[in-house]
Design an enzyme around this catalytic site. Sequence first.
Site, PDB file in Angstrom:
ATOM      1  N   GLY A  81       0.851  -1.182   0.000  1.00 48.14           N
ATOM      2  CA  GLY A  81       0.000   0.000   0.000  1.00 48.14           C
ATOM      3  C   GLY A  81       0.885   1.229   0.000  1.00 48.14           C
ATOM      4  N   CYS A 122      11.363   1.854  -3.806  1.00 50.47           N
ATOM      5  CA  CYS A 122      11.646   1.744  -2.362  1.00 50.47           C
ATOM      6  C   CYS A 122      12.927   0.950  -2.089  1.00 50.47           C
ATOM      7  CB  CYS A 122      10.476   1.107  -1.624  1.00 50.47           C
ATOM      8  SG  CYS A 122       9.064   2.203  -1.497  1.00 50.47           S
ATOM      9  N   TYR A 151       9.184  -3.226   3.505  1.00 46.69           N
ATOM     10  CA  TYR A 151       8.773  -3.339   2.095  1.00 46.69           C
ATOM     11  C   TYR A 151       9.968  -3.298   1.130  1.00 46.69           C
ATOM     12  CZ  TYR A 151       6.316  -1.965  -2.236  1.00 46.69           C
ATOM     13  OH  TYR A 151       5.842  -1.886  -3.528  1.00 46.69           O
ATOM     14  N   GLU A 193      -4.120   3.289   0.032  1.00 45.40           N
ATOM     15  CA  GLU A 193      -3.995   4.165  -1.137  1.00 45.40           C
ATOM     16  C   GLU A 193      -2.708   4.979  -1.079  1.00 45.40           C
ATOM     17  OE1 GLU A 193      -6.162   4.230   1.227  1.00 45.40           O
ATOM     18  OE2 GLU A 193      -6.513   6.239   2.005  1.00 45.40           O
ATOM     19  N   ALA A 195      -0.408   8.514  -2.583  1.00 49.55           N
ATOM     20  CA  ALA A 195      -0.675   9.957  -2.575  1.00 49.55           C
ATOM     21  C   ALA A 195      -1.609  10.440  -3.695  1.00 49.55           C
ATOM     22  CB  ALA A 195       0.645  10.727  -2.591  1.00 49.55           C
TER      23      ALA A 195
HETATM   24  P1  NAD Z   1      -2.365  -3.848  -5.443  1.00 56.80           P
HETATM   25  O1  NAD Z   1      -2.347  -3.939  -3.965  1.00 56.80           O
HETATM   26  O2  NAD Z   1      -3.444  -3.090  -6.112  1.00 56.80           O
HETATM   27  O3  NAD Z   1      -2.317  -5.297  -6.085  1.00 56.80           O
HETATM   28  C1  NAD Z   1      -1.608  -6.374  -5.501  1.00 56.80           C
HETATM   29  C2  NAD Z   1      -2.511  -7.571  -5.529  1.00 56.80           C
HETATM   30  O4  NAD Z   1      -1.791  -8.680  -4.993  1.00 56.80           O
HETATM   31  C3  NAD Z   1      -3.761  -7.402  -4.669  1.00 56.80           C
HETATM   32  O5  NAD Z   1      -4.932  -7.558  -5.440  1.00 56.80           O
HETATM   33  C4  NAD Z   1      -3.640  -8.479  -3.613  1.00 56.80           C
HETATM   34  O6  NAD Z   1      -4.871  -9.090  -3.269  1.00 56.80           O
HETATM   35  C5  NAD Z   1      -2.723  -9.476  -4.303  1.00 56.80           C
HETATM   36  N1  NAD Z   1      -2.064 -10.352  -3.339  1.00 56.80           N
HETATM   37  C6  NAD Z   1      -1.479  -9.991  -2.163  1.00 56.80           C
HETATM   38  N2  NAD Z   1      -1.056 -11.085  -1.522  1.00 56.80           N
HETATM   39  C7  NAD Z   1      -1.396 -12.145  -2.294  1.00 56.80           C
HETATM   40  C8  NAD Z   1      -1.252 -13.536  -2.150  1.00 56.80           C
HETATM   41  N3  NAD Z   1      -0.661 -14.070  -1.068  1.00 56.80           N
HETATM   42  N4  NAD Z   1      -1.722 -14.346  -3.121  1.00 56.80           N
HETATM   43  C9  NAD Z   1      -2.338 -13.819  -4.224  1.00 56.80           C
HETATM   44  N5  NAD Z   1      -2.512 -12.518  -4.414  1.00 56.80           N
HETATM   45  C10 NAD Z   1      -2.036 -11.677  -3.456  1.00 56.80           C
HETATM   46  O7  NAD Z   1      -0.920  -3.251  -5.848  1.00 56.80           O
HETATM   47  P2  NAD Z   1      -0.411  -2.713  -7.250  1.00 56.80           P
HETATM   48  O8  NAD Z   1      -0.314  -1.246  -7.130  1.00 56.80           O
HETATM   49  O9  NAD Z   1      -1.170  -3.309  -8.351  1.00 56.80           O
HETATM   50  O10 NAD Z   1       1.082  -3.285  -7.250  1.00 56.80           O
HETATM   51  C11 NAD Z   1       1.473  -4.420  -8.008  1.00 56.80           C
HETATM   52  C12 NAD Z   1       2.945  -4.695  -7.778  1.00 56.80           C
HETATM   53  O11 NAD Z   1       3.710  -3.555  -8.143  1.00 56.80           O
HETATM   54  C13 NAD Z   1       3.300  -5.000  -6.318  1.00 56.80           C
HETATM   55  O12 NAD Z   1       4.347  -5.934  -6.274  1.00 56.80           O
HETATM   56  C14 NAD Z   1       3.828  -3.673  -5.825  1.00 56.80           C
HETATM   57  O13 NAD Z   1       4.697  -3.821  -4.726  1.00 56.80           O
HETATM   58  C15 NAD Z   1       4.539  -3.167  -7.056  1.00 56.80           C
HETATM   59  N6  NAD Z   1       4.692  -1.702  -7.048  1.00 56.80           N
HETATM   60  C16 NAD Z   1       3.582  -0.908  -7.143  1.00 56.80           C
HETATM   61  C17 NAD Z   1       3.749   0.463  -7.117  1.00 56.80           C
HETATM   62  C18 NAD Z   1       2.559   1.389  -7.198  1.00 56.80           C
HETATM   63  O14 NAD Z   1       2.750   2.599  -7.139  1.00 56.80           O
HETATM   64  N7  NAD Z   1       1.348   0.912  -7.350  1.00 56.80           N
HETATM   65  C19 NAD Z   1       5.032   1.036  -6.979  1.00 56.80           C
HETATM   66  C20 NAD Z   1       6.120   0.187  -6.889  1.00 56.80           C
HETATM   67  C21 NAD Z   1       5.938  -1.180  -6.940  1.00 56.80           C
END
Ligand code: NAD
Length: 329
Positions: A81, A122, A151, A193, A195
């Site tokens: 998150g 991060c 994280y 969520e 920013a």
């Molecule tokens: P999100 O939280 O919307 O989606 C992640 C999904 O993974 C969720 O739907 C959650 O239910 C699922 N999940 C969590 N644990 C699980 C498990 N044990 N088994 C199956 N599903 C599982 O996040 P996002 O923004 O779509 O991010 C996707 C990836 O990108 C993540 O690895 C995140 O760390 C990385 N990331 C995102 C951002 C960003 O700004 N959104 C930035 C850097 C990295």
Amino acid sequence: MAKDPLISVCGAGGFIGGALVADLRAQGFTRIRAVDQKPFDQWYQRFDDVENLVLDLQGREACVKAAEGAHTVYNLAADMGGMGFIENNKALCMLSVLINTHLCMAARDCGVERFFYASSACVYNGDKQKQYDVKPLKEEDAYPALPEDGYGWEKLFSERMCRHFREDFGLKTRVARYHNVYGPYGTWDGGREKAPAAVCRKVAMAKLSGRHEIDIWGTGGQTRSFMYITDCVQGTQMLTHSDFVEPINIGSAEMVSINQLVDIVEEIAGVKLERSYKLDAPKGVNGRSSDNTLIKQVFNWEPSTRLRDGMEKTYAWIYDEIVKGRKSL
Ligand code: NAD
């Protein structure tokens, strides 16, 4: 690539995974497997014409089900998150190491051709992010290691897991370091969520309620760059099918302060709000932005959606979600 390859998207119930499934469908892929642990009705985007599996990918058997027969596996699943979540849930964040580790093992054992891992900005050394007017982060700035506690350490460890599976077992792993991704169909309330969505929600609520106030975490001087979701999905696929093997930034180079982000959303919404600064709220590092020298050199491409344009679409979507859900104002 095979003619009609099976593509497995892990974390498909989330923001980026859901957008990737939507994009693959739009491109004409017909064999898509979407995997997430959330109950199906809570997925952000749902498509009945793909194979939808509800599985907890922290377990090895679930990862085999996700990887079996797949040509490409995208690992976008993580317990994550915005700052409010990751600063207060470090163990939960680190447990995502089980997802990537078991998925790498399953991909290797199932003969998966390509494996993508979503890392994050991060991972970068905290000492290089102390100033508001930060020097944009280059890939080499991840070492010496001093990532975000919890994280970021999980992301850095999992990056290396991917590296060693590639070197030792020949699994074609590709790793992107995403910088803050935003857009419609993302998390916009509930505590996870980030920013851009939080600011859109607060501004929309202020507009709808007539209470023209907004609270901002930190001084508002902290800087970031924000990447629109379509750029993220495009860059992810480009990297996955390329021969480039090192972790690479996929992020926008358009750096703004949080105060400037609020200015943009106020202007989109046509309101001006009284700002109240919560100095003890989680706020992360002081400055962070993506240096895109490498991605431009390798792919002749970088995320290019202007923040103002992406935020306009994001604000409109969140505003509609609030109105639809009749959230209490
Ligand atoms: P999100 O939280 O919307 O989606 C992640 C999904 O993974 C969720 O739907 C959650 O239910 C699922 N999940 C969590 N644990 C699980 C498990 N044990 N088994 C199956 N599903 C599982 O996040 P996002 O923004 O779509 O991010 C996707 C990836 O990108 C993540 O690895 C995140 O760390 C990385 N990331 C995102 C951002 C960003 O700004 N959104 C930035 C850097 C990295």
